[in-house]
Design an enzyme around this catalytic site. Structure first.
Site, PDB file in Angstrom:
ATOM      1  N   ASP A 185      10.298 -16.350 -27.828  1.00 24.59           N
ATOM      2  CA  ASP A 185      11.221 -15.207 -27.325  1.00 24.59           C
ATOM      3  C   ASP A 185      10.718 -14.876 -26.013  1.00 24.59           C
ATOM      4  O   ASP A 185       9.624 -15.004 -25.709  1.00 24.59           O
ATOM      5  CB  ASP A 185      11.161 -14.015 -28.372  1.00 24.59           C
ATOM      6  CG  ASP A 185      12.305 -12.996 -28.160  1.00 24.59           C
ATOM      7  OD1 ASP A 185      13.089 -12.977 -27.395  1.00 24.59           O
ATOM      8  OD2 ASP A 185      12.423 -12.313 -29.141  1.00 24.59           O
ATOM      9  N   ASP A 229      21.996 -10.901 -29.167  1.00 24.60           N
ATOM     10  CA  ASP A 229      21.586  -9.972 -30.031  1.00 24.60           C
ATOM     11  C   ASP A 229      22.815  -9.431 -30.645  1.00 24.60           C
ATOM     12  O   ASP A 229      22.615  -8.790 -31.736  1.00 24.60           O
ATOM     13  CB  ASP A 229      20.456  -8.813 -29.587  1.00 24.60           C
ATOM     14  CG  ASP A 229      19.010  -9.495 -29.577  1.00 24.60           C
ATOM     15  OD1 ASP A 229      18.938 -10.558 -30.071  1.00 24.60           O
ATOM     16  OD2 ASP A 229      18.139  -8.622 -28.933  1.00 24.60           O
TER      17      ASP A 229
HETATM   18  C1  DGJ Z   1      14.882 -10.176 -29.422  1.00 22.73           C
HETATM   19  C2  DGJ Z   1      15.710 -11.168 -30.106  1.00 22.73           C
HETATM   20  O1  DGJ Z   1      16.901 -11.440 -29.497  1.00 22.73           O
HETATM   21  C3  DGJ Z   1      15.818 -10.724 -31.438  1.00 22.73           C
HETATM   22  O2  DGJ Z   1      16.519 -11.790 -32.290  1.00 22.73           O
HETATM   23  C4  DGJ Z   1      14.543 -10.546 -32.229  1.00 22.73           C
HETATM   24  O3  DGJ Z   1      14.055 -11.484 -32.413  1.00 22.73           O
HETATM   25  C5  DGJ Z   1      13.705  -9.563 -31.398  1.00 22.73           C
HETATM   26  N1  DGJ Z   1      13.593 -10.016 -30.122  1.00 22.73           N
HETATM   27  C6  DGJ Z   1      12.266  -9.276 -31.813  1.00 22.73           C
HETATM   28  O4  DGJ Z   1      11.467  -8.668 -31.356  1.00 22.73           O
END
Ligand code: DGJ
Length: 685
Positions: free
Chosen positions: A433, A496
């Site tokens: 991430d 997301d």
């Molecule tokens: C952003 C990601 O896109 C989410 O899926 C998740 O992993 C969060 N970060 C976790 O902090």
């Protein structure tokens, strides 16, 4: 001198005329090469006394006022860079163009080759002189634009709403898509297309350029006053970044370019083929990800419960998302301290991983290696490891700072920490991430946004050379989707937003460049946590079916009816994924139209899956016929609808010719709002 290189069906010809300039005389289908012609240069009134127009490696000093591929000056003498006539060589299926500024000691090399039907342009600039050169620009690609280009297609977006397509009329001036945030960004990244007016998914001419680079970038289309156009793709150098000292060489990221006479589908199939050749060929297991089921509240016993629920649904990989590291109960702490929280997981991750394996699944782990929380042991020990150092009061983003990956000790530390995890635990997958932009992207005031990207690439390359682990590129969702990071990772988390309606567009936009099997698509909870929308399980399953399928919801909260649908959807995904993930995904409807219609076609043409997603209430109770594409007109096909609930599971729709399905179209019930239909197409003769 004339140089010609061949793709599968496209070709490119560069001619060096008596004027010494290198002219792009052809980039198009080999079959139409006889139409190749040098651009009609002429002396225009109130213009230079020599013919001027877009050539390769153009030079301002000759009266050309468009963008040049390389621009800059010598900091000691203040002389500007002035490139001489390029040398043109054709060698082993490549065209090499080299131009020099002999006075300053600068050599610009650019190399063009085909990978399938994708033109790849790479290059470098070398300072062979005595003084430092300050570059304003060193573009990877700068080519004349086709005459038919009258529109520029870019994307716009933000977190949770990535990649909305934008069409600009291109009559004059410059239109650009750029990103200065240090990540490609949510607005669609380093991609720009030129099209003819009203070109669509399956018709009209397109030319698409993409930069394989995850740092600051600029792509642009510029039209000069004489009407000629150029298309540009470049790494964007922020102030002071492109200072080339004596003896230094700067390698430029690769730019990809392809064209199609059959709409954006033709672009995608070419780019996808190239991305597939470059990437690893993987069977894509069904994911279960803890994020939308638990957010930061993960702990061993509860996770083992989730494992059981996920395995019962048919998941094949369990991914432990954020929240597992020491002291991290929210987003305000602990990044950088990549040790397992002993209160949550008293015996480390081993008991959970054992449970995952017992459930027949692989284990994946979330990490955000580039970041550090101010409240972390790592930051307390190494406050000088962050971008922005030695400034104080650094602006945080999601309460975190960015580690300076240009520093070798930082990369070494991260390599050791990640290696320790991979050596200790059976981790087959990392969700990598990156939840903030780079600001300030400096060390001691000196910009290093590009160096950060190069540092990241080095770290990933080293890890990949040592471990077979699969890696997902996630940046708060789809903030880092480009061919540079794709060469080092296996999957993208496209957004997301798990809202199935929003996700249809988001997947489609990311799919212009990236193959669908690389684009994570998960079934989320309903109501959706981001939009509050309630959408049926069948719709959610179908919305995820053409990507890399996963689940992001608490299995315990899925009703019995929904469970049946989800299990059935997973079975369908598993049954068809091998051919789907090697096949072409064709859009049959234009973006932002309803219904959203896509067809995945097997590579051997023997089968396909047609998906029709009705979002709103149709204006007409009887649907106009749905015209298919990508079939063999002379072949016969048997169509049956796949039901996600109820029996029988297949409803025959009839047998038709490819020509009939493509010319007249299929007669389908339009369905109610928020219903989807899945139709299997089998070639029978
Ligand atoms: C952003 C990601 O896109 C989410 O899926 C998740 O992993 C969060 N970060 C976790 O902090």
């Amino acid at each position: 001198m004339s140089a010609r290189i061949l793709g599968d069906t496209l070709s490119l010809i560069i001619d060096q005329g008596e004027d010494g300039l290198a002219h792009l005389t052809w980039f198009g289908p080999q079959a139409e090469e006889e139409m190749a012609a040098a651009p009609g240069f002429q002396c225009l009134p109130a213009s230079p006394d020599i013919a001027v127009g877009p050539a390769l490696l153009p030079e301002h000093g000759r009266g050309f006022h468009g963008i040049s591929q390389v621009e800059g000056h010598c900091t000691a003498t203040h002389r500007r860079i002035r490139l001489g006539q390029p040398e043109l060589i054709e060698q082993d299926g490549q065209i090499l163009l080299t131009a020099e500024d002999a006075a300053l000691g600068l050599t610009v090399r650019t190399r063009l080759r085909f990978d399938g039907d994708v033109l790849v342009q790479e290059g470098s600039v070398s300072n062979t002189g005595a003084h430092t050169l300050s570059l304003q620009r060193a573009a990877s690609l700068l080519l004349p634009a086709p005459d038919w280009a009258s529109e520029v297609r870019t994307h716009a977006g933000a977190w949770g709403r990535e990649g909305h397509p934008v069409t600009h009329r291109w009559t004059a001036g410059r239109i650009e898509q750029s990103g200065r945030s240090g990540r490609p960004g949510f607005d669609g990244g380093p991609t720009l297309s030129l099209t003819e007016t009203n070109a669509g998914v399956a018709h009209g001419r397109w030319l698409t350029v993409h930069l394989a680079w995850s740092g600051p970038f600029r792509l642009a289309a510029e039209r000069a006053t004489d009407g000629s156009g150029q298309v540009l793709a470049e790494r964007l150098f922020l102030p002071g970044e492109a200072c080339l000292r004596s003896g230094e060489t700067l390698d430029l990221p690769a730019a990809l370019m392809t064209r199609s006479g059959a709409g954006s589908n033709g672009i995608s199939t070419r780019l996808h083929a190239r991305q597939r050749r470059q990437g690893r060929s993987l069977r894509r297991p069904v994911h279960f990800n803890t994020w939308e089921a638990r957010y930061f509240s993960v702990a061993e016993a509860d996770c083992i419960g989730l494992v059981k629920g996920a395995a019962a649904l048919g998941a094949e990989r369990f991914v432990l998302d954020d929240g597992w590291l020491k002291g991290r109960r929210n987003d305000q702490t602990s990044l950088g301290d990549w040790t397992v929280d002993a209160d949550l997981f008293p015996d480390g991750l081993t008991p959970l991983i054992k449970a995952v394996h017992a459930g027949g699944m692989e284990f994946g782990l979330w990490l955000e290696p580039e970041m550090v929380s101010p409240d972390s042991d790592l930051y307390r020990a190494h406050p000088d490891w962050v971008l922005g150092w030695p400034e104080t009061d650094l602006a945080t983003g999601r309460n975190q700072l960015v580690l300076d990956l240009a520093l070798e000790p930082v990369r070494e530390h991260l390599f050791t920490v990640i290696s320790d995890l991979l050596d200790r635990y059976a981790i087959s997958y990392l969700k990598w991430d990156c939840n903030r932009d780079l600001y300030p992207a400096t060390r001691d005031g000196v910009v290093r946004a590009g160096a950060q990207t190069e540092g990241l690439y080095r770290l990933l390359d080293r890890l990949r050379a040592r471990y077979p682990v699969e890696i997902e590129s996630c940046a708060s969702g789809g903030g880092r989707i480009d061919a540079g990071i794709a060469a080092r990772t296996d999957r993208f988390w496209t957004s997301d937003a798990t809202d199935a309606i929003d996700r249809l567009n988001i997947q489609r936009a990311a799919g212009l460049v990236m193959p669908h099997e690389r684009l994570g698509a998960h079934v989320g909870p309903s109501p959706n946590p981001m939009t509050g929308r309630q959408v049926s399980m069948a719709f959610r399953v179908l919305a995820a079916l053409f990507g890399h399928f996963g689940i992001e919801a608490d299995p315990e909260k899925v009703s019995e009816d929904d469970r049946r649908v989800l299990i059935r959807g997973i079975e369908i995904y598993k049954q068809h994924r091998d051919w789907m993930h090697a096949g072409d995904l064709l859009n049959l409807s234009e973006p932002d139209t309803d219904p959203d219609v896509q067809l995945v076609r097997a590579d051997d043409g023997r089968q396909g899956l047609l998906r029709v997603m009705r979002v709103g209430t149709p204006m007409r109770p009887l649907q106009s016929r749905l015209r298919l594409a990508g079939l063999d007109p002379a072949a016969r096909y048997s169509l049956s609808e796949i039901a996600l609930d109820g029996t029988p599971t297949h409803w025959p729709l009839g047998a038709f010719s490819g020509a009939g399905l493509m010319n007249e179209g299929l007669n389908l019930d339009p369905g109610r709002a928020l219903t989807g239909r899945l139709i299997h197409i089998e070639r029978t003769g």
